[in-house]
Design a protein around this motif. Sequence first.
Motif, PDB file in Angstrom:
ATOM      1  N   PRO A 121      55.359  28.840   0.859  1.00 21.51           N
ATOM      2  CA  PRO A 121      54.281  27.938   0.272  1.00 21.51           C
ATOM      3  C   PRO A 121      53.629  27.033   1.331  1.00 21.51           C
ATOM      4  O   PRO A 121      54.395  26.613   2.230  1.00 21.51           O
ATOM      5  CB  PRO A 121      55.160  27.160  -1.043  1.00 21.51           C
ATOM      6  CG  PRO A 121      56.395  27.370  -0.487  1.00 21.51           C
ATOM      7  CD  PRO A 121      56.573  28.492   0.309  1.00 21.51           C
ATOM      8  N   LEU A 122      52.696  26.371   0.952  1.00 17.42           N
ATOM      9  CA  LEU A 122      52.083  25.431   1.600  1.00 17.42           C
ATOM     10  C   LEU A 122      52.408  23.993   1.029  1.00 17.42           C
ATOM     11  O   LEU A 122      52.537  23.956  -0.272  1.00 17.42           O
ATOM     12  CB  LEU A 122      50.468  25.271   1.630  1.00 17.42           C
ATOM     13  CG  LEU A 122      49.949  26.229   2.195  1.00 17.42           C
ATOM     14  CD1 LEU A 122      48.106  26.282   1.937  1.00 17.42           C
ATOM     15  CD2 LEU A 122      50.001  26.398   3.746  1.00 17.42           C
ATOM     16  N   LYS A 123      53.141  23.250   1.480  1.00 18.53           N
ATOM     17  CA  LYS A 123      53.760  22.109   1.049  1.00 18.53           C
ATOM     18  C   LYS A 123      53.155  20.728   1.691  1.00 18.53           C
ATOM     19  O   LYS A 123      52.839  20.487   2.785  1.00 18.53           O
ATOM     20  CB  LYS A 123      55.231  22.030   1.571  1.00 18.53           C
ATOM     21  CG  LYS A 123      56.038  23.098   0.665  1.00 18.53           C
ATOM     22  CD  LYS A 123      57.780  22.715   1.225  1.00 18.53           C
ATOM     23  CE  LYS A 123      58.404  23.975   0.209  1.00 18.53           C
ATOM     24  NZ  LYS A 123      59.863  23.422   0.573  1.00 18.53           N
ATOM     25  N   LYS A 124      52.713  19.778   0.712  1.00 20.99           N
ATOM     26  CA  LYS A 124      52.216  18.631   0.997  1.00 20.99           C
ATOM     27  C   LYS A 124      52.844  17.436   0.258  1.00 20.99           C
ATOM     28  O   LYS A 124      53.012  17.411  -0.822  1.00 20.99           O
ATOM     29  CB  LYS A 124      50.738  18.468   0.695  1.00 20.99           C
ATOM     30  CG  LYS A 124      49.709  19.633   1.437  1.00 20.99           C
ATOM     31  CD  LYS A 124      49.861  19.225   2.735  1.00 20.99           C
ATOM     32  CE  LYS A 124      48.791  20.231   3.448  1.00 20.99           C
ATOM     33  NZ  LYS A 124      49.274  20.131   5.161  1.00 20.99           N
ATOM     34  N   THR A 125      52.849  16.410   1.015  1.00 24.07           N
ATOM     35  CA  THR A 125      53.925  15.393   0.543  1.00 24.07           C
ATOM     36  C   THR A 125      52.855  14.032   0.210  1.00 24.07           C
ATOM     37  O   THR A 125      51.914  13.748   1.052  1.00 24.07           O
ATOM     38  CB  THR A 125      54.964  14.706   1.444  1.00 24.07           C
ATOM     39  OG1 THR A 125      55.730  15.941   1.725  1.00 24.07           O
ATOM     40  CG2 THR A 125      55.660  13.475   1.106  1.00 24.07           C
ATOM     41  N   PHE A 126      52.978  13.502  -1.005  1.00 23.27           N
ATOM     42  CA  PHE A 126      52.095  12.364  -1.305  1.00 23.27           C
ATOM     43  C   PHE A 126      52.991  11.181  -1.409  1.00 23.27           C
ATOM     44  O   PHE A 126      54.034  11.053  -2.257  1.00 23.27           O
ATOM     45  CB  PHE A 126      51.350  12.611  -2.706  1.00 23.27           C
ATOM     46  CG  PHE A 126      50.379  14.011  -2.639  1.00 23.27           C
ATOM     47  CD1 PHE A 126      49.107  13.485  -2.189  1.00 23.27           C
ATOM     48  CD2 PHE A 126      50.896  15.150  -2.674  1.00 23.27           C
ATOM     49  CE1 PHE A 126      48.186  14.945  -2.216  1.00 23.27           C
ATOM     50  CE2 PHE A 126      50.133  16.165  -2.561  1.00 23.27           C
ATOM     51  CZ  PHE A 126      48.950  15.937  -2.284  1.00 23.27           C
ATOM     52  N   ASN A 127      52.253  10.094  -0.854  1.00 20.86           N
ATOM     53  CA  ASN A 127      53.164   8.840  -1.325  1.00 20.86           C
ATOM     54  C   ASN A 127      52.877   8.132  -2.709  1.00 20.86           C
ATOM     55  O   ASN A 127      52.065   8.810  -3.396  1.00 20.86           O
ATOM     56  CB  ASN A 127      52.824   7.521  -0.346  1.00 20.86           C
ATOM     57  CG  ASN A 127      51.359   7.152  -0.237  1.00 20.86           C
ATOM     58  OD1 ASN A 127      50.746   7.383  -1.163  1.00 20.86           O
ATOM     59  ND2 ASN A 127      50.937   6.656   1.021  1.00 20.86           N
ATOM     60  N   LYS A 128      53.568   7.082  -3.053  1.00 22.30           N
ATOM     61  CA  LYS A 128      53.331   6.400  -4.357  1.00 22.30           C
ATOM     62  C   LYS A 128      52.148   5.876  -4.775  1.00 22.30           C
ATOM     63  O   LYS A 128      51.645   6.029  -5.756  1.00 22.30           O
ATOM     64  CB  LYS A 128      54.518   5.484  -4.639  1.00 22.30           C
ATOM     65  CG  LYS A 128      54.232   4.070  -3.895  1.00 22.30           C
ATOM     66  CD  LYS A 128      55.335   3.345  -4.138  1.00 22.30           C
ATOM     67  CE  LYS A 128      55.621   2.054  -3.257  1.00 22.30           C
ATOM     68  NZ  LYS A 128      56.460   1.039  -3.538  1.00 22.30           N
ATOM     69  N   SER A 129      51.009   5.979  -3.808  1.00 21.59           N
ATOM     70  CA  SER A 129      49.811   5.257  -3.857  1.00 21.59           C
ATOM     71  C   SER A 129      48.955   6.216  -4.555  1.00 21.59           C
ATOM     72  O   SER A 129      47.978   6.105  -4.989  1.00 21.59           O
ATOM     73  CB  SER A 129      49.250   4.659  -2.943  1.00 21.59           C
ATOM     74  OG  SER A 129      48.937   5.834  -1.647  1.00 21.59           O
ATOM     75  N   VAL A 130      49.255   7.767  -4.380  1.00 22.94           N
ATOM     76  CA  VAL A 130      48.590   8.558  -4.956  1.00 22.94           C
ATOM     77  C   VAL A 130      49.163   9.238  -6.376  1.00 22.94           C
ATOM     78  O   VAL A 130      50.265   9.527  -6.541  1.00 22.94           O
ATOM     79  CB  VAL A 130      48.374   9.846  -3.999  1.00 22.94           C
ATOM     80  CG1 VAL A 130      47.680  11.313  -4.668  1.00 22.94           C
ATOM     81  CG2 VAL A 130      47.940   9.555  -2.784  1.00 22.94           C
ATOM     82  N   ASN A 131      48.415   9.309  -7.315  1.00 22.70           N
ATOM     83  CA  ASN A 131      48.773   9.788  -8.684  1.00 22.70           C
ATOM     84  C   ASN A 131      48.886  11.601  -8.691  1.00 22.70           C
ATOM     85  O   ASN A 131      48.049  12.079  -8.774  1.00 22.70           O
ATOM     86  CB  ASN A 131      47.812   9.240  -9.720  1.00 22.70           C
ATOM     87  CG  ASN A 131      48.441   9.878 -11.195  1.00 22.70           C
ATOM     88  OD1 ASN A 131      48.958  10.603 -11.440  1.00 22.70           O
ATOM     89  ND2 ASN A 131      47.374   9.337 -12.106  1.00 22.70           N
ATOM     90  N   ILE A 132      50.134  11.855  -8.457  1.00 22.59           N
ATOM     91  CA  ILE A 132      50.363  13.367  -8.313  1.00 22.59           C
ATOM     92  C   ILE A 132      50.007  14.104  -9.644  1.00 22.59           C
ATOM     93  O   ILE A 132      49.485  15.279  -9.552  1.00 22.59           O
ATOM     94  CB  ILE A 132      51.816  13.602  -8.049  1.00 22.59           C
ATOM     95  CG1 ILE A 132      51.943  15.006  -7.487  1.00 22.59           C
ATOM     96  CG2 ILE A 132      52.719  13.165  -9.290  1.00 22.59           C
ATOM     97  CD1 ILE A 132      51.451  15.151  -6.164  1.00 22.59           C
TER      98      ILE A 132
END
Length: 125
Positions: free
Chosen positions: A101-112
Motif C-alpha cells: 500500500p501507499l502510506k501517508k502520515t498526517f499530523n494533528k492539524s489535518v482532519n483525517i
Amino acid sequence: MAIFNGLLGNASKVAPGEVQKEYSQILTPHETVEHAYKLIRDMLIFTDKRLILVDKQGMTGKKTEYHSVPYKSITHYAVETAGHFDLDAELCLYISGAGLPLKKTFNKSVNIYEVQSVLSQYILK
C-alpha cells in the motif's frame, strides 16, 4: 514545529487554488484540485478526477515524479487515527496491481476524517 513535522513525514493542508495554479501543467483542462496536502517537498493532491502524488527527488528536488492514480484503481484503504501517545494519523491506499500500500502520515492539524470522506466520495461512485 512545522519543519519538525515535515521531517517526520507528516502532511499539512494546502489551499486548493494555490495548488491548481502551481500544478496546472499536469492537470487536464477541466480538472479541479479539491484538496491538497504537503510534506516538506512532496504533495498529495485530490482532484475531481484522480489522486496525484508528487515526489520531489534528489538533494535539490529538481527531479520530480508525478504519480497519477485514478480513483477507480484504489481497491480499498485504511485509516489509523491519532491516539494519546501517537499524535499522527495514517492513510494506507491499496492500488490494484501494486503489492504494497501507499502510506501517508498526517499530523494533528489535518482532519483525517475529512481526507477519508473526500477519498470515499470518489472511490464509492
